[in-house]
Each structure stands twice: as C-alpha cells, then as structure tokens.
Design an enzyme around this catalytic site. Structure first.
Site, short mmCIF file in Angstrom:
data_model
loop_
_atom_site.label_atom_id
_atom_site.label_comp_id
_atom_site.label_asym_id
_atom_site.label_seq_id
_atom_site.Cartn_x
_atom_site.Cartn_y
_atom_site.Cartn_z
N CYS A 167 38.37 1.73 -6.70
CA CYS A 167 38.96 1.82 -5.26
C CYS A 167 38.91 3.04 -4.63
CB CYS A 167 40.45 1.42 -5.68
SG CYS A 167 40.95 0.03 -6.66
N HIS A 297 47.22 6.50 -0.43
CA HIS A 297 46.68 5.33 -1.33
C HIS A 297 47.88 4.26 -1.46
CE1 HIS A 297 44.08 3.60 -3.70
NE2 HIS A 297 44.54 3.74 -4.89
N HIS A 331 45.97 -4.69 -1.12
CA HIS A 331 45.04 -3.73 -1.59
C HIS A 331 43.60 -4.38 -1.63
CE1 HIS A 331 43.18 -0.31 -3.68
NE2 HIS A 331 43.92 -0.19 -4.66
#
Lengths: 403, 282
Positions: A167, A297, A331
């Site tokens: 990620c 994040h 996400h």
C-alpha cells in the site's frame, strides 16, 4: 540532509486519476464538493463477502481497442481508462516531442498488478492444468504488467519499472522518480499507480479479519475495518523549469522507511512512519506548522488509525488539518499512494479540504480534531501518508507551484 | 551523473552453490548446473518459528542479503535495500488462484500477507531490524538492470549504503509455458558510496550508464556456469557479473563490462573496476 529538494524541486506538470469517487479529476472535484462517496454494497462479480467496495462503474462499459487481446486484464482496463482522462496523453506527447520518448521514464506502483487476470485464468485451466490460449499473456501475468502496458500505450521507451511495496507502492514512485530526475537519468517521468478489485484482496483482507461489513469509518470510535476500492492515477514529473509545460505543483519532499516490526501489523508507536515523515519535512525544509493539509493513510482499521492518529497529533498538534479519504473511494491499495497524494495536490488549487466521511465520534484515544464536513481554506503545502504490509512507509510533501 | 559505488559484500544461492565463493568455484568443474539440486537455505537471521512460515523466495533472498551484509561488517540498520524479482512468488499465486476457484474461497492469512511482492523486503527488514528505506521492484526480464540502476542512483544521490537483492524462484507448473524457469536463483550485492570507509575489504568499483541498444557495447563474454539459467531467470541475469567480480578480486582483470537489457530500445552498461588500494576505496 543530503539531497534536499528545496533548491531543486520536481515539477508536477499534470495529473489525472480514476476511482470510485470520479472518473477524472473534474468528476472527483464535483463529487468531493457534494460529499458524494463512491462506496457501494459489495456487488463485485463472484464475491459474496458482506462489505462495501469502491468499484469503478465505468469499467462495466469498457471497450478494448482491437488487436490488444494479449493485454486484457481488469487492471489494464483501469489503467487505459485513467490514462485517457483530461489532457494527460496530449501532455505526454508534448514532452515526447521536447525530450524524445527514450528520455522519459515510467515508474508504476501496484500491489495486485494483474492478479485479477490470473484468477480468471485459473477458472479456465486446460484439463492438463495449463493456461488456456487466451491467457498465454507473459506481459500481463507478471508483477511488472502495469509498467509494460503503460509503455505499450504511450510509446515511452526509457527506463521502466513497477514498484510493488503493497500500500505504499505508488507513493514511492515519486521518490524514485525524483532520484532519476536529479541524477539526470531521464528528463521526465510518468509515474502512476493502479490496483483493481479482485477476489485475492477481498478474500485476503477478510482472512486477516480486517474487512468491515459496514461503510468504513476512519478514526471513528466505532470503526471496525476497511472497505476495499480500486483506482488508477498518473502524474507527469520533470525537473522544475525545464519542461515545455507549466508546473501545477511541486514535489518538495519524500521520506521512505521500514517499521522492522511485523508483516501485517504497524509498529505500535509508529516509529517507521515517524522516520518517513521527518525525512519528508527535512527534504522540503518545512516545519510541521507549515503543512496546511495532511491526507492520512487512515484505513479505518483499529490499529492503523490509532497509531497514525496519535503520531500525527504528537508531531503536528491536535489542531492539525488532516483527513482520511478512504471512505470516499475505499482503500485502493497500491494505487492509494498516488490517488490520495493527488487529492491533496488538487487542494492546492481548489482550497477544498475533504472531510473524513462517515466520522461521527472521533476515537477518544486519538487526540486529533478531525471533521466530517469539507473545509475551505488557503492551502500552500500538503502532505500524504502511505503505509504498507511488510512495514513499508512513505510520506510525500507537495507545494503550490508559485511559492 | 557519476554513480560509481564500491562493492563490499556479495551473497549468492542457486543450483550447485550456497555462497558466492561456491558459484565462482563452479567455473572449473564438470558439475551440470541444469540438473544439480541445492538444499533450501535456512537464513540464520530469521527466527526459527518465522522461518518455517517463510516461502522459498523469501528464504533465498534473505539468505543472500545476510551473506552480503556479514561480509561488509555493516549493521543492517545502516543499509537501505532494493529487492528485485521478475516473477514474484508464483507458488503463492498458484495457491491463491486455486483456492479462489473453490466455493468457500478461503485463504490462509499467512499466505496472503506472504503474497505481497515485498514479502522478502519485509522479512529482511523485520528480522535484521532495518528501519531504512526498503524498495521492491519488478521489471520482468529487465529486473536485474532496473534494480542495479535504482540502487546505484539511490546510493550516490543519498549517500547511503544500499543492498541490491535479486531473486527468482522456479515458476509454478501452470506458468511454465510462459516462464520456463526450472531453477531458483538469488544474489545480493552490498554497495557503498565512494569514500564511505569500512573496516571490511572493498571488492571493486561498480557503475552503470544507460545506452541505446543500437550502440556497440563492449561486453565480457566469459562462459558462466549457469548461462542457461541466466537466459530465462530474470534475477540470474546478474550471474555473469558475479563471475567477473571474482576475476577482479583475484587480480585477473582490471576492468570488465556487462550489458543488461533495460527494455525499450536501451541497455544498461555495467562496469566493474579493480580498486588500486583496497582499504581506501575510490
């Protein structure tokens, strides 16, 4: 710090993206202004997981160009779609005319690459267990598929790699591109990130008990996991003042670090994340108080938000202007780094700071004054955090072009 | 820009060798490296309970990195890392794709987190306690060239030691028609910026430039004991360079050049040079 970007910033010449919130920056802006989330109840083909997802509906009507059969994958379709937004292809051509296609590099970031295509291939293996003819795709069934496809689409022939650090992948593309440009390896870099929804990530994150059955609620007291999304984003970079295109923003700082803690759990005190943020601030020669907006994040997992929230409060103060945009689009994993950076970069132009959607009550353990509604303010410097499996951290700082 | 770096450590594992010295020793033997078997590495730096769960690509990548780090005498927290693999872990891809064709579609959480391309970088930084920048690169058949380019650029620009680790395991059966890789290979090179002083012996200077493929480049064509593997295994394309490094260290050559394909219309021209004084680097 060696290699400060303050005196030799990198120009962001253009950027485009596609995710559940919008197909193209123009759509993204209007969705953000209207507080329209792109999340929907899971209707992904072959998945029965009870959750919400950020699916890009335009992919349903995607039509492949003729003669591209060996490039087919959902991830490549998303790359094609995102690359054709705005003026991106025109601007790539302008740089190719100025510098030559061999002096432009490609750095893509991805976590799944085209694993969606492998999943499909395994549903159609031959009786002897081999790939069927339509899946004999050497340029798609390997982790560099996004970079290879982008070179095919653009004709760019300079150095080309795909960063796969989960990620943080498409945040790190900016750091590598800045190095390539500073070292003079190339005159421009097309950086990007792309990840598509697929069973591997839906079932994989579910196996780790990280998927929420509800709309995700980053930093909320009642948050209980993530929603997965898909997206692709691109940015054209060059050394400041050298390209024939005006700069839309400047890349001022980057930081990269490792947690050295656990494959799928962040460092409990956020030590790795702190290192990345400190590096980015030092390269940018900016103080925490200079940052006008932080895109967090903020995955809506219990652990990430708690650790990141406390760290940001500690470094930037409780009143830091920050938000997670995960509840707008889900996400997007390997694409999250660039998509969320571009949301922050766009705020340099619009002054619109997106709120943390679905936030009702900030977790009482997180001393940050987060907000669900959008805010309008003057934005000169922005920061974006990206943290990945393997304890892989990246932090980026961008500034408005006329500073 | 000049990207001259100094090599301070080498690690290698593959068919018929458990270390760089064993790869070099294959040069004058009759060992058929296309059939020889090598035991799975057991990198001492990974705790035993974690090692059991680590897949082969992780074990071999961490093993060669550990070998290179020990040769340099550096602590891992001083060393950034660039891990490159052209194919990734196709055994895990195979496991996941098969599991996802079943009705329940259940995946093992451990196998899922091991499926990320940066699993090797993750295990390395976790088990060696390295908090530096860790990269994980894929560039298919050009992975060795891009990893070297990225690492030398980072090393010179940011003045930090960098570990370059290249690894590709044999491909899973379903993928053999696309990737005819029958044997696994891993190698690591630890490079330091020019002028970085270490107690360990410096081995050689390494630098690279991008050149058009149409340009005639000087290339060392000495036979490599795993030449057949280097044709198909993306990581093993570095093997001839490791052989040449042996010749430089043994004083048999002063300068050697290698051409690695970069994709597109370009090559990476890699140069190894002998050091005049092994203790003062460049």
């Amino acid at each position: 710090m060696v290699n400060a970007l303050k005196n030799a910033p990198i120009a962001v010449l253009d950027y485009e993206l596609t995710c559940a919130t919008g197909c193209g920056v123009a759509q993204l802006r209007s969705a953000l202004a209207l507080q329209q989330s792109g999340l929907r109840a899971n209707d992904f083909e072959h998945s029965t997981l009870p959750t919400w997802i950020g699916r890009v509906p335009e992919l349903d009507n995607f039509r492949w160009p003729d003669n591209d059969a060996l490039w087919h994958s959902r991830n490549n379709a998303l790359i094609h779609l995102a690359l054709h937004q705005g003026q991106l292809l025109t601007n790539i051509d302008a740089l190719a005319t100025q510098f030559g296609r061999a002096r432009i590099g490609i750095i893509m970031g991805s976590s799944t690459s085209s694993i969606d295509r492998s999943e499909l291939a395994y549903r159609h293996l031959t009786p002897s267990g081999e790939l069927a003819p339509e899946f004999q795709q050497e340029n798609v069934l390997n982790p560099h598929a996004p970079g290879l496809y982008l070179a095919h689409l653009t004709g760019i022939s300079g150095p080309n790699m795909t960063i796969n650090t989960a990620c943080s992948s498409s945040a790190k593309v900016f750091a590598s591109a800045a190095r390539w440009l500073q070292a003079g390896l190339v005159d421009a870099v097309l950086v990007g990130g792309a990840d598509t929804l697929c069973l591997s990530v839906l079932q994989g994150f579910d196996s780790l008990q990280l998927v929420s059955e509800q709309r995700c609620k980053p930093f909320d007291d009642t948050r209980d996991g993530i929603n997965l999304g898909e997206g692709a984003g691109f940015s054209l970079l060059a050394r400041s003042g050298e390209a024939c295109l005006p700069a839309k923003a400047l890349l001022r700082g980057y930081g990269e670090s490792s947690d050295a803690h656990h494959m799928s759990h962040p460092h409990p005190e956020g030590e790795g994340a702190r290192r990345a943020i400190e590096q980015a601030l030092a390269r940018a020669d900016l103080a925490p108080a200079d940052i006008d907006y932080i895109n967090l994040h903020g995955t809506a997992s219990r652990a990430n938000d708690s650790i990141e929230g406390k760290l940001i409060a500690n470094m930037f103060g409780a009143e830091a202007c920050a938000s997670s945009t995960k509840a707008w689009m889900g996400h997007t994993l390997g694409a999250a780094g660039i998509i969320e950076s571009l949301v922050a970069v766009d705020a340099l132009h619009t002054g619109l700071v997106p709120g943390t959607l679905n936030l009702q009550q900030v977790d009482s353990d997180i001393p940050l004054a987060l907000f669900a509604e959008n805010r309008q303010k003057n934005v000169h410097h922005v920061m974006s955090n990206s943290f990945g499996f393997g304890g892989n951290n990246a932090c980026l700082i961008f500034s408005e072009a006329n500073v | 820009m000049n990207n001259q770096c100094v090599i301070y450590g080498v690690g290698a594992w593959g068919p018929g060798f458990n270390a760089w010295s064993e790869l070099l020793a294959l040069k004058n033997t009759a060992v058929d490296t296309t059939v020889v078997k090598t035991n799975t590495p057991k990198p001492a730096v990974i705790p035993a309970n974690e090692r059991r769960r680590a897949p082969l690509p992780v074990k071999m990548a961490v093993e060669v990195s550990w070998q290179a780090l020990q040769a340099s005498g550096l602590s891992s927290d001083q060393v950034a890392c660039v891990f490159g693999s052209g194919l990734g872990d196709t055994d895990i891809t195979d496991y996941m794709c098969r599991a996802l064709t079943t009705e329940l579609k259940q995946l093992s959480p451990t196998k899922f987190h091991n499926s990320v391309h940066n699993a090797a970088a993750g295990y390395w930084t976790i088990s060696s306690e390295c908090m530096q920048a860790a990269n994980s690169i894929a560039a298919y058949q050009y992975t060795a060239a891009l990893s070297v380019l990225e690492a030398l650029t980072q090393c010179t620009l940011e003045q930090v030691p960098v570990m370059i680790t290249l690894f590709d395991a044999a491909a899973c059966p379903a993928y053999k028609s696309l990737f005819p890789v029958e044997q696994s290979f891993a190698a690591a090179l630890l490079v330091c910026p020019a002028g970085y002083r270490l107690d360990a012996e410096a081995l050689a200077i390494m630098s690279c430039t991008i050149q058009e493929a149409s340009q005639q480049n000087e290339t060392n064509n000495d036979p490599c004991p795993i030449a057949a593997l280097a044709k198909v295994n993306p990581a093993a394309k570095i093997a001839p360079t490791l052989m040449g490094l042996g010749d430089i260290v043994a004083g048999k050559a002063q300068q050697l050049q290698y051409t690695l394909p970069l994709g597109g219309t370009q090559n990476l021209q890699l140069t190894l040079q002998a050091l005049t004084d092994k203790n003062t680097s460049i």
